[in-house]
Motif scaffolding. Sequence first.
Motif, PDB file in Angstrom:
ATOM      1  N   ASP A   5       0.826  -1.220   0.000  1.00 10.90           N
ATOM      2  CA  ASP A   5       0.000   0.000   0.000  1.00 10.90           C
ATOM      3  C   ASP A   5       0.854   1.260   0.000  1.00 10.90           C
ATOM      4  O   ASP A   5       0.548   2.224  -0.708  1.00 10.90           O
ATOM      5  CB  ASP A   5      -0.945   0.008   1.216  1.00 10.90           C
ATOM      6  CG  ASP A   5      -2.091  -0.985   1.037  1.00 10.90           C
ATOM      7  OD1 ASP A   5      -2.304  -1.440  -0.106  1.00 10.90           O
ATOM      8  OD2 ASP A   5      -2.758  -1.306   2.040  1.00 10.90           O
TER       9      ASP A   5
ATOM     10  N   LEU B 207       2.366   1.730  -3.398  1.00 12.28           N
ATOM     11  CA  LEU B 207       1.368   2.198  -4.378  1.00 12.28           C
ATOM     12  C   LEU B 207       1.003   3.664  -4.144  1.00 12.28           C
ATOM     13  O   LEU B 207       0.743   4.406  -5.094  1.00 12.28           O
ATOM     14  CB  LEU B 207       0.119   1.317  -4.315  1.00 12.28           C
ATOM     15  CG  LEU B 207       0.292  -0.120  -4.832  1.00 12.28           C
ATOM     16  CD1 LEU B 207      -0.968  -0.933  -4.567  1.00 12.28           C
ATOM     17  CD2 LEU B 207       0.636  -0.141  -6.324  1.00 12.28           C
ATOM     18  N   ALA B 208       0.988   4.084  -2.866  1.00  9.13           N
ATOM     19  CA  ALA B 208       0.676   5.490  -2.559  1.00  9.13           C
ATOM     20  C   ALA B 208       1.753   6.404  -3.151  1.00  9.13           C
ATOM     21  O   ALA B 208       1.438   7.448  -3.746  1.00  9.13           O
ATOM     22  CB  ALA B 208       0.574   5.684  -1.049  1.00  9.13           C
TER      23      ALA B 208
ATOM     24  N   TYR C 234       3.655   5.659  -5.660  1.00  2.00           N
ATOM     25  CA  TYR C 234       3.507   5.533  -7.113  1.00  2.00           C
ATOM     26  C   TYR C 234       2.412   6.479  -7.611  1.00  2.00           C
ATOM     27  O   TYR C 234       2.582   7.182  -8.620  1.00  2.00           O
ATOM     28  CB  TYR C 234       3.186   4.080  -7.467  1.00  2.00           C
ATOM     29  CG  TYR C 234       2.928   3.848  -8.942  1.00  2.00           C
ATOM     30  CD1 TYR C 234       3.864   4.214  -9.903  1.00  2.00           C
ATOM     31  CD2 TYR C 234       1.750   3.239  -9.377  1.00  2.00           C
ATOM     32  CE1 TYR C 234       3.633   3.991 -11.254  1.00  2.00           C
ATOM     33  CE2 TYR C 234       1.507   3.003 -10.730  1.00  2.00           C
ATOM     34  CZ  TYR C 234       2.460   3.383 -11.653  1.00  2.00           C
ATOM     35  OH  TYR C 234       2.226   3.169 -12.987  1.00  2.00           O
ATOM     36  N   ALA C 235       1.299   6.539  -6.887  1.00  2.00           N
ATOM     37  CA  ALA C 235       0.190   7.434  -7.278  1.00  2.00           C
ATOM     38  C   ALA C 235       0.638   8.893  -7.252  1.00  2.00           C
ATOM     39  O   ALA C 235       0.239   9.700  -8.102  1.00  2.00           O
ATOM     40  CB  ALA C 235      -0.996   7.224  -6.340  1.00  2.00           C
ATOM     41  N   ASP C 236       1.510   9.234  -6.276  1.00  7.33           N
ATOM     42  CA  ASP C 236       1.997  10.620  -6.165  1.00  7.33           C
ATOM     43  C   ASP C 236       2.927  10.998  -7.314  1.00  7.33           C
ATOM     44  O   ASP C 236       3.058  12.175  -7.644  1.00  7.33           O
ATOM     45  CB  ASP C 236       2.780  10.811  -4.856  1.00  7.33           C
ATOM     46  CG  ASP C 236       1.858  10.844  -3.644  1.00  7.33           C
ATOM     47  OD1 ASP C 236       0.639  11.017  -3.842  1.00  7.33           O
ATOM     48  OD2 ASP C 236       2.360  10.677  -2.513  1.00  7.33           O
ATOM     49  N   HIS C 237       3.593  10.003  -7.895  1.00 15.64           N
ATOM     50  CA  HIS C 237       4.662  10.320  -8.849  1.00 15.64           C
ATOM     51  C   HIS C 237       4.483   9.661 -10.207  1.00 15.64           C
ATOM     52  O   HIS C 237       5.438   9.568 -10.981  1.00 15.64           O
ATOM     53  CB  HIS C 237       6.017   9.900  -8.254  1.00 15.64           C
ATOM     54  CG  HIS C 237       6.414  10.739  -7.083  1.00 15.64           C
ATOM     55  ND1 HIS C 237       6.961  11.990  -7.213  1.00 15.64           N
ATOM     56  CD2 HIS C 237       6.308  10.511  -5.749  1.00 15.64           C
ATOM     57  CE1 HIS C 237       7.187  12.492  -6.010  1.00 15.64           C
ATOM     58  NE2 HIS C 237       6.801  11.624  -5.108  1.00 15.64           N
ATOM     59  N   GLU C 238       3.279   9.230 -10.495  1.00 15.22           N
ATOM     60  CA  GLU C 238       3.041   8.496 -11.737  1.00 15.22           C
ATOM     61  C   GLU C 238       3.457   9.287 -12.975  1.00 15.22           C
ATOM     62  O   GLU C 238       3.951   8.732 -13.947  1.00 15.22           O
ATOM     63  CB  GLU C 238       1.550   8.124 -11.834  1.00 15.22           C
ATOM     64  CG  GLU C 238       1.332   6.800 -12.508  1.00 15.22           C
ATOM     65  CD  GLU C 238      -0.111   6.313 -12.377  1.00 15.22           C
ATOM     66  OE1 GLU C 238      -0.501   5.514 -13.215  1.00 15.22           O
ATOM     67  OE2 GLU C 238      -0.823   6.758 -11.462  1.00 15.22           O
ATOM     68  N   THR C 239       3.261  10.605 -12.922  1.00 16.65           N
ATOM     69  CA  THR C 239       3.569  11.424 -14.107  1.00 16.65           C
ATOM     70  C   THR C 239       5.062  11.494 -14.379  1.00 16.65           C
ATOM     71  O   THR C 239       5.473  11.835 -15.474  1.00 16.65           O
ATOM     72  CB  THR C 239       3.045  12.867 -13.926  1.00 16.65           C
ATOM     73  OG1 THR C 239       3.547  13.367 -12.686  1.00 16.65           O
ATOM     74  CG2 THR C 239       1.544  12.913 -13.944  1.00 16.65           C
TER      75      THR C 239
ATOM     76  N   THR D  54       7.718   6.419 -13.258  1.00 11.07           N
ATOM     77  CA  THR D  54       8.286   5.856 -12.037  1.00 11.07           C
ATOM     78  C   THR D  54       9.216   4.659 -12.243  1.00 11.07           C
ATOM     79  O   THR D  54       8.954   3.778 -13.047  1.00 11.07           O
ATOM     80  CB  THR D  54       7.148   5.401 -11.104  1.00 11.07           C
ATOM     81  OG1 THR D  54       6.181   6.447 -11.053  1.00 11.07           O
ATOM     82  CG2 THR D  54       7.645   5.118  -9.716  1.00 11.07           C
TER      83      THR D  54
ATOM     84  N   SER E 280      -0.500  -1.484 -15.343  1.00  8.38           N
ATOM     85  CA  SER E 280       0.563  -0.461 -15.330  1.00  8.38           C
ATOM     86  C   SER E 280       1.957  -1.062 -15.350  1.00  8.38           C
ATOM     87  O   SER E 280       2.929  -0.367 -15.663  1.00  8.38           O
ATOM     88  CB  SER E 280       0.441   0.423 -14.073  1.00  8.38           C
ATOM     89  OG  SER E 280      -0.839   1.006 -13.999  1.00  8.38           O
TER      90      SER E 280
ATOM     91  N   THR F 203       6.312   0.504 -16.227  1.00  5.93           N
ATOM     92  CA  THR F 203       7.209   0.882 -15.126  1.00  5.93           C
ATOM     93  C   THR F 203       8.574   0.224 -15.312  1.00  5.93           C
ATOM     94  O   THR F 203       8.697  -0.808 -15.957  1.00  5.93           O
ATOM     95  CB  THR F 203       6.621   0.445 -13.760  1.00  5.93           C
ATOM     96  OG1 THR F 203       6.341  -0.960 -13.800  1.00  5.93           O
ATOM     97  CG2 THR F 203       5.359   1.215 -13.429  1.00  5.93           C
TER      98      THR F 203
END
Length: 315
Positions: free
Chosen positions: A104, A107-108, A110-115, A118, A138, A142
């Motif tokens: 978790d 993934l958190a 990853y969600a913050d830095h997806e752009t 990663t 996804s 990656t």
Amino acid sequence: MPHYYPYFRGKQFELITIRETASVLAESNFEPIIEPVKEPLGGLNRALRSVIEAYGNATVIVNPYHGDHSEDGVNISALLQNEFADHADVISAGILLKKDMTVDSALALYADHETEGTTFVHAGFAEGKALAEALGQSLPSTRHVFFEAHCGKLYRKHFQTSSERVLLRDGFKRRRNADQPLLEEFSDLHVTYKEEGMNGFGDFLIVGDDYTETGGPAYAVAIHLTFIDHDKDDAMFIYHFVSTTKDTPTDPAGKFAQALEKLMKRLGSGTSKLIETTAIKEFRELHSAGHYPGLGYVKKLSMKHHIETLSAYFT
């Protein structure tokens, strides 16, 4: 073009090395991975600017394990998102997956830095299978970097469909400088990474993976220099030129002069197999001038030599 990922802990001289080799790194398609360990981020900012100016790429760890940001990497994330948002195609976020981390929390981040495209850096994380399943669609977009010491083939198998897989091997054997042999094998990964099913390889240069805040007093001074031996299937070896004086914590300048003298003697033999990099030229100048630039500077020259040696091998 082969892809080499030198792994830097972002201490002062590591960041200066990146700045001074930015054009070599970019021209060789080498991409530094930087784990910032010091609170002030000005040096990191300057290093990344140099990478961009040279049209290179870099990955920055947003949750360092070591150093001042180990509790909270929020300032690093802010630097990437505020200063380098326009360069997300070349300055990417790296997520360090250590053994105490959950799927978790990975993934958190990853969600913050997806752009920022990663990169996951696997360094003891236990939930490889669960993470691969959670990434799902996804996963192919990656990149995954595996610390060889922590990631066996079975673990790496879960990430076979990812776009890029990099194996990171620590070729530097940590001992007291006084105990270093003159010569030993460093790595063959620059030759064999494809046999391992990888798209790229990395190392910790001549520093090694063991992190220390300070070097402490130098009982012995050593100059560590790598070379590729074309007579031994292009394997890489490392010299440790160690000062003759090893029993007191004083006179680092005198000890450096002793180690440098041993390097010059080996270069003069004509059989050293060290290539004439800009770093070697600078060691020659230091010898001529009888100048001691400080231990951090000596380490920087050894790191530059290592990068230039690999660049020459691939060009």
